[in-house]
Design a protein around this motif. Structure first.
Motif, PDB file in Angstrom:
ATOM      1  N   CYS A   1       1.044  -1.347   0.003  1.00  0.00           N
ATOM      2  CA  CYS A   1      -0.109  -0.096  -0.058  1.00  0.00           C
ATOM      3  C   CYS A   1       0.893   1.546   0.104  1.00  0.00           C
ATOM      4  O   CYS A   1       1.687   1.557   0.836  1.00  0.00           O
ATOM      5  CB  CYS A   1      -0.710  -0.032   1.323  1.00  0.00           C
ATOM      6  N   GLY A   2       0.942   1.905  -1.231  1.00  0.00           N
ATOM      7  CA  GLY A   2       1.771   3.244  -1.106  1.00  0.00           C
ATOM      8  C   GLY A   2       1.284   4.184  -0.137  1.00  0.00           C
ATOM      9  O   GLY A   2       2.251   4.754   0.466  1.00  0.00           O
ATOM     10  N   ALA A   3       0.129   4.453   0.103  1.00  0.00           N
ATOM     11  CA  ALA A   3      -0.310   5.394   1.057  1.00  0.00           C
ATOM     12  C   ALA A   3       0.245   5.072   2.590  1.00  0.00           C
ATOM     13  O   ALA A   3       0.717   5.667   3.338  1.00  0.00           O
ATOM     14  CB  ALA A   3      -1.794   5.617   1.129  1.00  0.00           C
ATOM     15  N   LYS A   4       0.247   3.779   2.977  1.00  0.00           N
ATOM     16  CA  LYS A   4       0.621   3.398   4.091  1.00  0.00           C
ATOM     17  C   LYS A   4       2.237   3.314   4.207  1.00  0.00           C
ATOM     18  O   LYS A   4       2.733   3.231   5.381  1.00  0.00           O
ATOM     19  CB  LYS A   4       0.005   1.827   4.519  1.00  0.00           C
ATOM     20  N   SER A   5       2.674   3.400   3.095  1.00  0.00           N
ATOM     21  CA  SER A   5       4.336   3.197   3.126  1.00  0.00           C
ATOM     22  C   SER A   5       4.973   4.653   3.329  1.00  0.00           C
ATOM     23  O   SER A   5       5.980   4.848   2.811  1.00  0.00           O
ATOM     24  CB  SER A   5       4.655   2.235   1.993  1.00  0.00           C
ATOM     25  N   GLY A   6       3.931   5.691   2.945  1.00  0.00           N
ATOM     26  CA  GLY A   6       4.511   6.964   3.070  1.00  0.00           C
ATOM     27  C   GLY A   6       4.719   7.493   1.604  1.00  0.00           C
ATOM     28  O   GLY A   6       5.265   8.621   1.445  1.00  0.00           O
ATOM     29  N   GLU A   7       4.246   6.887   0.628  1.00  0.00           N
ATOM     30  CA  GLU A   7       4.422   7.285  -0.660  1.00  0.00           C
ATOM     31  C   GLU A   7       3.365   8.459  -1.286  1.00  0.00           C
ATOM     32  O   GLU A   7       2.120   8.370  -0.344  1.00  0.00           O
ATOM     33  CB  GLU A   7       4.179   6.220  -1.497  1.00  0.00           C
ATOM     34  N   LYS A   8       3.558   9.123  -2.174  1.00  0.00           N
ATOM     35  CA  LYS A   8       2.553  10.120  -2.505  1.00  0.00           C
ATOM     36  C   LYS A   8       1.285   9.561  -3.093  1.00  0.00           C
ATOM     37  O   LYS A   8       0.233  10.208  -3.111  1.00  0.00           O
ATOM     38  CB  LYS A   8       3.227  11.155  -3.284  1.00  0.00           C
ATOM     39  N   THR A   9       1.366   8.397  -3.791  1.00  0.00           N
ATOM     40  CA  THR A   9       0.308   7.681  -4.419  1.00  0.00           C
ATOM     41  C   THR A   9       0.347   6.413  -4.335  1.00  0.00           C
ATOM     42  O   THR A   9       1.456   5.671  -3.531  1.00  0.00           O
ATOM     43  CB  THR A   9       0.440   7.906  -6.077  1.00  0.00           C
ATOM     44  N   CYS A  10      -0.673   5.733  -4.517  1.00  0.00           N
ATOM     45  CA  CYS A  10      -0.895   4.140  -4.405  1.00  0.00           C
ATOM     46  C   CYS A  10      -1.419   3.783  -5.574  1.00  0.00           C
ATOM     47  O   CYS A  10      -2.013   4.464  -6.081  1.00  0.00           O
ATOM     48  CB  CYS A  10      -1.694   3.819  -2.994  1.00  0.00           C
ATOM     49  N   TRP A  11      -1.341   2.427  -6.059  1.00  0.00           N
ATOM     50  CA  TRP A  11      -1.789   1.824  -7.122  1.00  0.00           C
ATOM     51  C   TRP A  11      -3.240   1.859  -7.203  1.00  0.00           C
ATOM     52  O   TRP A  11      -3.952   2.077  -8.445  1.00  0.00           O
ATOM     53  CB  TRP A  11      -1.409   0.187  -7.324  1.00  0.00           C
ATOM     54  N   CYS A  12      -4.018   1.934  -5.968  1.00  0.00           N
ATOM     55  CA  CYS A  12      -5.563   2.009  -6.026  1.00  0.00           C
ATOM     56  C   CYS A  12      -5.928   3.333  -6.591  1.00  0.00           C
ATOM     57  O   CYS A  12      -7.176   3.350  -6.859  1.00  0.00           O
ATOM     58  CB  CYS A  12      -6.060   1.571  -4.700  1.00  0.00           C
ATOM     59  N   MET A  13      -5.207   4.381  -6.487  1.00  0.00           N
ATOM     60  CA  MET A  13      -5.695   5.495  -6.801  1.00  0.00           C
ATOM     61  C   MET A  13      -5.882   5.909  -8.184  1.00  0.00           C
ATOM     62  O   MET A  13      -6.433   6.960  -8.766  1.00  0.00           O
ATOM     63  CB  MET A  13      -4.648   6.720  -6.105  1.00  0.00           C
ATOM     64  N   ALA A  14      -5.582   5.029  -8.926  1.00  0.00           N
ATOM     65  CA  ALA A  14      -5.898   4.939 -10.305  1.00  0.00           C
ATOM     66  C   ALA A  14      -6.990   4.140 -10.590  1.00  0.00           C
ATOM     67  O   ALA A  14      -7.461   4.052 -11.913  1.00  0.00           O
ATOM     68  CB  ALA A  14      -4.639   4.374 -11.168  1.00  0.00           C
ATOM     69  N   GLN A  15      -7.674   3.509  -9.788  1.00  0.00           N
ATOM     70  CA  GLN A  15      -8.926   2.883  -9.765  1.00  0.00           C
ATOM     71  C   GLN A  15     -10.260   3.704  -9.477  1.00  0.00           C
ATOM     72  O   GLN A  15     -10.136   4.765  -8.683  1.00  0.00           O
ATOM     73  CB  GLN A  15      -8.926   1.437  -9.009  1.00  0.00           C
ATOM     74  N   PRO A  16     -11.457   3.343 -10.110  1.00  0.00           N
ATOM     75  CA  PRO A  16     -12.520   3.802  -9.361  1.00  0.00           C
ATOM     76  C   PRO A  16     -12.761   3.693  -8.043  1.00  0.00           C
ATOM     77  O   PRO A  16     -12.323   2.968  -7.219  1.00  0.00           O
ATOM     78  CB  PRO A  16     -13.814   3.183 -10.298  1.00  0.00           C
ATOM     79  N   VAL A  17     -13.252   4.894  -7.469  1.00  0.00           N
ATOM     80  CA  VAL A  17     -13.746   4.855  -6.277  1.00  0.00           C
ATOM     81  C   VAL A  17     -14.930   4.256  -5.865  1.00  0.00           C
ATOM     82  O   VAL A  17     -15.928   4.431  -6.396  1.00  0.00           O
ATOM     83  CB  VAL A  17     -13.928   6.390  -5.648  1.00  0.00           C
ATOM     84  N   LEU A  18     -14.761   3.485  -4.530  1.00  0.00           N
ATOM     85  CA  LEU A  18     -16.162   2.803  -4.360  1.00  0.00           C
ATOM     86  C   LEU A  18     -16.509   3.772  -3.027  1.00  0.00           C
ATOM     87  O   LEU A  18     -15.918   4.036  -2.032  1.00  0.00           O
ATOM     88  CB  LEU A  18     -15.766   1.551  -3.842  1.00  0.00           C
ATOM     89  N   ALA A  19     -17.969   3.841  -2.936  1.00  0.00           N
ATOM     90  CA  ALA A  19     -18.402   4.346  -1.874  1.00  0.00           C
ATOM     91  C   ALA A  19     -18.547   3.561  -0.570  1.00  0.00           C
ATOM     92  O   ALA A  19     -18.170   2.354  -0.804  1.00  0.00           O
ATOM     93  CB  ALA A  19     -19.865   4.723  -1.927  1.00  0.00           C
ATOM     94  N   ASP A  20     -18.393   3.914   0.515  1.00  0.00           N
ATOM     95  CA  ASP A  20     -18.266   3.086   2.007  1.00  0.00           C
ATOM     96  C   ASP A  20     -19.321   2.251   1.884  1.00  0.00           C
ATOM     97  O   ASP A  20     -19.361   1.034   2.462  1.00  0.00           O
ATOM     98  CB  ASP A  20     -18.223   3.830   3.228  1.00  0.00           C
TER      99      ASP A  20
END
Length: 62
Positions: A20-39
């Motif tokens: 997880c890029g976000a948890k690893s302190g990166e600016k982006t994560c692979w999932c950010m290129a995917q459509p967003v799911l509502a909770d």
């Protein structure tokens, strides 16, 4: 000594470990290129692995 943070996540659906890029302190994560799911579209509290997210998006017609 490196100050990089490398933290893996575990998929709540299949249990697979993935980066997880976000948890690893990166600016982006692979999932950010995917459509967003509502909770409301998921009952998980954590991120899905790439394969499970792909399957969930397909099941929602996204």
């Amino acid at each position: 000594m490196s100050s990089e943070i490398h933290e893996n996540s575990r998929c709540p659906k299949c249990g697979a470990e993935f980066r997880c890029g976000a948890k690893s302190g990166e600016k982006t994560c692979w999932c950010m290129a995917q459509p967003v799911l509502a909770d409301a579209d998921t009952d998980a509290r954590d991120c899905y692995c790439p394969q499970c997210l792909k399957e969930l998006l397909a099941s929602k017609g996204i």
